[in-house]
Design a protein around this motif. Structure first.
Motif, mmCIF file in Angstrom:
data_model
loop_
_atom_site.group_PDB
_atom_site.id
_atom_site.type_symbol
_atom_site.label_atom_id
_atom_site.label_comp_id
_atom_site.label_asym_id
_atom_site.label_seq_id
_atom_site.Cartn_x
_atom_site.Cartn_y
_atom_site.Cartn_z
ATOM 1 N N ILE A 313 0.871 -1.166 0.000
ATOM 2 C CA ILE A 313 0.000 0.000 0.000
ATOM 3 C C ILE A 313 0.905 1.211 0.000
ATOM 4 N N GLY A 314 0.716 2.090 -0.975
ATOM 5 C CA GLY A 314 1.564 3.269 -1.051
ATOM 6 C C GLY A 314 0.743 4.478 -1.459
ATOM 7 N N ILE A 315 1.431 5.603 -1.595
ATOM 8 C CA ILE A 315 0.731 6.811 -2.012
ATOM 9 C C ILE A 315 0.286 6.656 -3.475
ATOM 10 N N ASN A 316 -0.637 7.472 -3.879
ATOM 11 C CA ASN A 316 -1.106 7.411 -5.259
ATOM 12 C C ASN A 316 -0.057 8.035 -6.174
ATOM 13 N N THR A 317 0.463 7.246 -7.116
ATOM 14 C CA THR A 317 1.512 7.755 -8.002
ATOM 15 C C THR A 317 0.990 7.940 -9.427
ATOM 16 N N SER A 318 -0.331 7.934 -9.614
ATOM 17 C CA SER A 318 -0.854 8.091 -10.971
ATOM 18 C C SER A 318 -0.892 9.577 -11.340
ATOM 19 N N PRO A 319 -0.971 9.874 -12.642
ATOM 20 C CA PRO A 319 -1.046 11.282 -13.082
ATOM 21 C C PRO A 319 -2.284 12.000 -12.541
ATOM 22 N N LEU A 320 -3.275 11.245 -12.102
ATOM 23 C CA LEU A 320 -4.495 11.882 -11.597
ATOM 24 C C LEU A 320 -4.441 12.084 -10.073
ATOM 25 N N ALA A 321 -3.286 11.778 -9.473
ATOM 26 C CA ALA A 321 -3.169 11.878 -8.014
ATOM 27 C C ALA A 321 -3.546 13.264 -7.522
ATOM 28 N N GLY A 322 -4.256 13.311 -6.423
ATOM 29 C CA GLY A 322 -4.560 14.588 -5.773
ATOM 30 C C GLY A 322 -5.832 15.235 -6.279
ATOM 31 N N THR A 323 -6.479 14.636 -7.285
ATOM 32 C CA THR A 323 -7.665 15.294 -7.813
ATOM 33 C C THR A 323 -8.939 14.912 -7.064
ATOM 34 N N GLU A 324 -8.895 13.817 -6.311
ATOM 35 C CA GLU A 324 -10.140 13.373 -5.661
ATOM 36 C C GLU A 324 -10.053 13.232 -4.147
ATOM 37 N N GLY A 325 -8.855 12.977 -3.633
ATOM 38 C CA GLY A 325 -8.723 12.779 -2.185
ATOM 39 C C GLY A 325 -8.046 13.962 -1.522
ATOM 40 N N LYS A 326 -7.976 13.900 -0.178
ATOM 41 C CA LYS A 326 -7.285 14.987 0.510
ATOM 42 C C LYS A 326 -6.113 14.487 1.344
ATOM 43 N N LEU A 327 -5.995 13.180 1.527
ATOM 44 C CA LEU A 327 -4.892 12.634 2.309
ATOM 45 C C LEU A 327 -3.943 11.916 1.349
ATOM 46 N N LEU A 328 -2.810 12.561 1.053
ATOM 47 C CA LEU A 328 -2.016 12.123 -0.085
ATOM 48 C C LEU A 328 -0.580 11.753 0.235
ATOM 49 N N THR A 329 -0.003 12.282 1.289
ATOM 50 C CA THR A 329 1.446 12.138 1.463
ATOM 51 C C THR A 329 1.830 10.817 2.118
ATOM 52 N N ALA A 330 3.106 10.456 1.905
ATOM 53 C CA ALA A 330 3.644 9.215 2.472
ATOM 54 C C ALA A 330 3.507 9.236 3.997
ATOM 55 N N ARG A 331 3.774 10.372 4.575
ATOM 56 C CA ARG A 331 3.686 10.521 6.025
ATOM 57 C C ARG A 331 2.276 10.205 6.537
ATOM 58 N N MET A 332 1.273 10.725 5.830
ATOM 59 C CA MET A 332 -0.118 10.485 6.250
ATOM 60 C C MET A 332 -0.470 9.009 6.139
ATOM 61 N N VAL A 333 -0.037 8.387 5.036
ATOM 62 C CA VAL A 333 -0.354 6.975 4.842
ATOM 63 C C VAL A 333 0.309 6.153 5.938
ATOM 64 N N LYS A 334 1.584 6.434 6.198
ATOM 65 C CA LYS A 334 2.315 5.660 7.211
ATOM 66 C C LYS A 334 1.685 5.832 8.601
ATOM 67 N N ASP A 335 1.352 7.056 8.946
ATOM 68 C CA ASP A 335 0.726 7.300 10.256
ATOM 69 C C ASP A 335 -0.570 6.519 10.402
ATOM 70 N N ARG A 336 -1.332 6.503 9.310
ATOM 71 C CA ARG A 336 -2.618 5.812 9.351
ATOM 72 C C ARG A 336 -2.425 4.305 9.523
ATOM 73 N N LEU A 337 -1.451 3.757 8.801
ATOM 74 C CA LEU A 337 -1.177 2.318 8.910
ATOM 75 C C LEU A 337 -0.704 1.986 10.320
ATOM 76 N N ASP A 338 0.143 2.844 10.872
ATOM 77 C CA ASP A 338 0.628 2.617 12.238
ATOM 78 C C ASP A 338 -0.524 2.611 13.232
ATOM 79 N N ARG A 339 -1.470 3.526 13.019
ATOM 80 C CA ARG A 339 -2.623 3.578 13.927
ATOM 81 C C ARG A 339 -3.430 2.285 13.836
ATOM 82 N N GLU A 340 -3.557 1.757 12.621
ATOM 83 C CA GLU A 340 -4.327 0.533 12.427
ATOM 84 C C GLU A 340 -3.684 -0.642 13.163
#
Ligand code: GTP
Ligand code: MG
Length: 605
Positions: A313-340
């Motif tokens: 599971i990683g950040i969105n690396t597609s050309p459309l990244a950032g157009t639909e979501g608000k939580l995008l950075t590696a830091r946010m993803v990692k923090d969320r996984l750690d919480r889980e």
């Protein structure tokens, strides 16, 4: 040992859909535990959004009912194999279980799993044959099957002399007499009172409470759900906090709650056998002990089975990244996984060679899909890789997880199913013809062979088959398995799809996008009817020949696209592909997007 006679703690366990949550619902109703508002909802315990949508229990939850002078704490557990970790934790809180078995389906793989865990913990069992109202119920046979299962799992004599009730959870009754269907759940409550042991404790022993689960409150932060084993817990008390790593800290219990029906009620103190929620321990985790500060003795930490499936599971690396979501950075993803991780001991998160992607290990596809679905609803955009099995090296050889599969199919499909499983390296271990036109097959198959099998299974059995699987240990690597026969159609540029282009592409295979959809280079737009991968232009404005150059873009003539759910998408993709997940979209893509780069990679191989 002294007994807490006014208390009973039970867990309800079963295979998926055998009626656990429905039974808890009726137990709540018949003890008058509901408020008027809750009366209106079916299966209130399935309170999560995803639980209600999917109609399954995902998280184990506890509730408490009063029956005469007794308080009965009930843990409703999930029946789906992927959430087996929840069941193992639930069992740590109780003194007996109610084993529910569907009167028509009989014991299935998860029945075996949960019963094995129960017998290992030496907990007594109350057997409830549920859904006896089903017209296809085979009550006597199913009781025999359950008894055989006990023997098969090496139950001792004491364990096998269990009481049996016949019930319809949906109609709200249970009975010790198979012919008496007239009453309510009183016989079940009475059996719990008579047969389930009251919590035992040692008089004068210092505090010991085991953290079996976690929850969070917006005001109080993390809550630890504990079972008190010995002594008393008091609000405001300072306790020793025996951590998993063996260290001991001291902290204050800032809040203490007991459960009444569906509510958490603040309490002053709790005693042996009580199941409570406490606040005041910021990063407390499952398996830790709250103990007497003067003489802290940690309890045996919980053991749960190892994860067998992983995906990146990683950040969105597609050309459309950032157009639909608000939580995008590696830091946010990692923090969320750690919480889980904190609340979910059946999950593991490992680093990969990329700084913006992690390997997440769990029990199965559904468990990981639920995590991803939850994250996308919170606003995350992600790139998710193909589910892979977690291998192990035993004596220098690679071993992989094996699943035990139970299949029920109408007789005429046995041939199809056999071919399907055999090509995925399965071996049939048993076949029983019920004489009703239905046959039960038991298989042993590498977990890898089951990835993506569901859709094909449905096709092969014309939707009439039922398949359940369950982890069955590790075995030496089974060799190559070819999972997907077809290649894919891949967009070769960015743009919006057009009706004309899609009408042409339809000839090549099945499309995953309709007209007017934004696509990018490397995005998978369809399944190729042939086995190779093909780069296509789904954005072309005009037909090249002038046959259909009438100005209209032919939109209405295109067949509706196949739209994958998240789980279907994860099942479909191959090793060099990924799923792009945003709050609004699920897109399939090649891991390497650039056509030329992908070409070079293919050549190297
Ligand atoms: N005919 C019949 N159907 C029942 C009975 N009890 C439950 N069901 C149905 O079985 C389905 C599954 O019920 P649940 O209570 O969600 O089952 P569960 O065991 O909690 O399922 P998981 O938590 O996902 O493992 C629902 O459609 C219920 O209405 C019963 O006694 N008779
Ligand atoms: Mg349930």
């Amino acid at each position: 040992m002294t007994l807490r006679t006014s208390l009973r703690n039970i867990a309800i366990i079963a295979h998926v859909d055998h009626g656990k949550t429905t039974l808890v619902d009726k137990m709540l109703r018949q003890t008058g535990s509901f408020t008027a508002h809750e009366e209106l909802t079916d299966r209130v315990m399935d309170s999560g959004d995803l639980e209600r949508e999917k109609g399954i229990t995902i998280l184990a939850k506890n509730t408490a009912v009063k029956w005469h002078d007794l308080t009965i704490n009930i843990i409703d557990t999930p029946g789906h194999a992927d959430f087996g970790g929840e069941v193992e934790r639930g069992l740590a809180m109780v003194d007996a279980v109610i084993l529910l078995v569907d009167a028509a389906e009989g014991p299935l793989p998860q029945t075996r799993f949960v019963l094995r865990k129960t017998l290992e913990k030496r907990l007594p069992v109350v057997l409830v044959i549920n859904k006896v109202d089903r017209p296809d119920a085979r009550i006597k046979e199913v009781v025999d099957e359950v008894e055989n299962l006990f023997l098969d799992l090496d139950a001792d004599e004491h364990q096998i002399s269990f009481p049996i009730l016949y019930a319809s959870a949906r109609q709200g009754w249970a009975s010790l007499d198979v012919n008496d269907t007239s009453g309510d759940l009183t016989p079940l409550f009475q059996t719990i009172a008579d047969y389930v042991p009251a919590p035992e404790y040692e008089e004068g022993h210092g505090l010991q409470a085991l953290v079996c689960n976690l929850d969070a409150s917006p005001y109080l932060g993390r809550l630890a759900l504990c079972r008190v084993i010995n002594g008393t817990l008091e609000r405001g008390q300072r306790v020793a906090w025996c951590r998993i790593d063996g260290t001991i800290e001291h902290a204050k219990i800032t809040e203490l709650f007991i459960t009444e029906a569906l509510e958490r009620i603040p309490a002053q103190s709790a005693g042996p056998g009580d199941i409570v929620a406490v606040a005041g321990f910021e990063d407390i985790t499952i398996g830790e002990t709250l103990a007497d500060p003067d003489n802290p003795i940690a309890l045996e930490p919980l053991h749960v089975d190892e994860p067998s499936l992983s995906m990146t599971i990683g950040i969105n690396t597609s050309p459309l990244a950032g157009t639909e979501g608000k939580l995008l950075t590696a830091r946010m993803v990692k923090d969320r996984l750690d919480r889980e991780l904190v609340g979910n001991v059946a999950l593991r998160v490992l680093n990969t060679e990329r700084p913006d992607a992690w390997e997440v290990q769990g029990r199965g596809e559904l468990q990981l899909a639920v995590l991803i679905e939850t994250m996308r609803r919170e606003g995350f955009e992600l790139t998710v890789g193909k589910p892979q099995v977690v291998t192990r090296t035993v004596d220098g050889k690679i071993h992989e997880p094996v699943e035990h599969v139970t299949i029920d199919v109408p007789e005429e499909f046995v041939g199809n199913v056999t071919t399907l499983l055999a090509t995925r390296k399965g071996t049939m271990t048993d076949m029983v013809n019920h004489g009703t036109g239905w046959v039960r097959l038991e298989w042993r198959i590498p977990a890898r062979g089951l990835v993506g099998i569901r859709t094909e299974f449905m096709t092969e059995t014309r939707g009439g088959g039922i398949m359940h699987s369950n982890f069955d240990g590790y075995a030496p690597w089974f060799g190559d398995i070819r999972l997907r026969q077809n290649g894919v159609l891949v967009a070769d540029r960015r743009g919006d799809t057009t009706g004309n282009a899609l009408l042409d592409l339809e000839q090549r295979g099945t499309l995953f996008v309709g007209p007017g959809v934004e696509v990018y280079e490397g995005m998978i737009v369809g399944e190729n009817a042939r086995s190779d991968e093909m780069n296509v232009n789904p954005t072309r404005e005009k037909k090249l020949t002038n046959m259909r150059a009438s100005g209209s873009d032919n939109t209405e003539r295109i067949a509706p696209p196949t739209i994958f759910s998240l789980e279907q998408a994860l099942e479909f993709i191959a090793d060099d592909e990924a799923v792009e997940v945003t709050p609004q979209s699920v897109r399939l893509r090649k891991a390497v997007l650039d056509v030329a780069a992908r070409h070079r990679l293919h050549k190297k191989k």
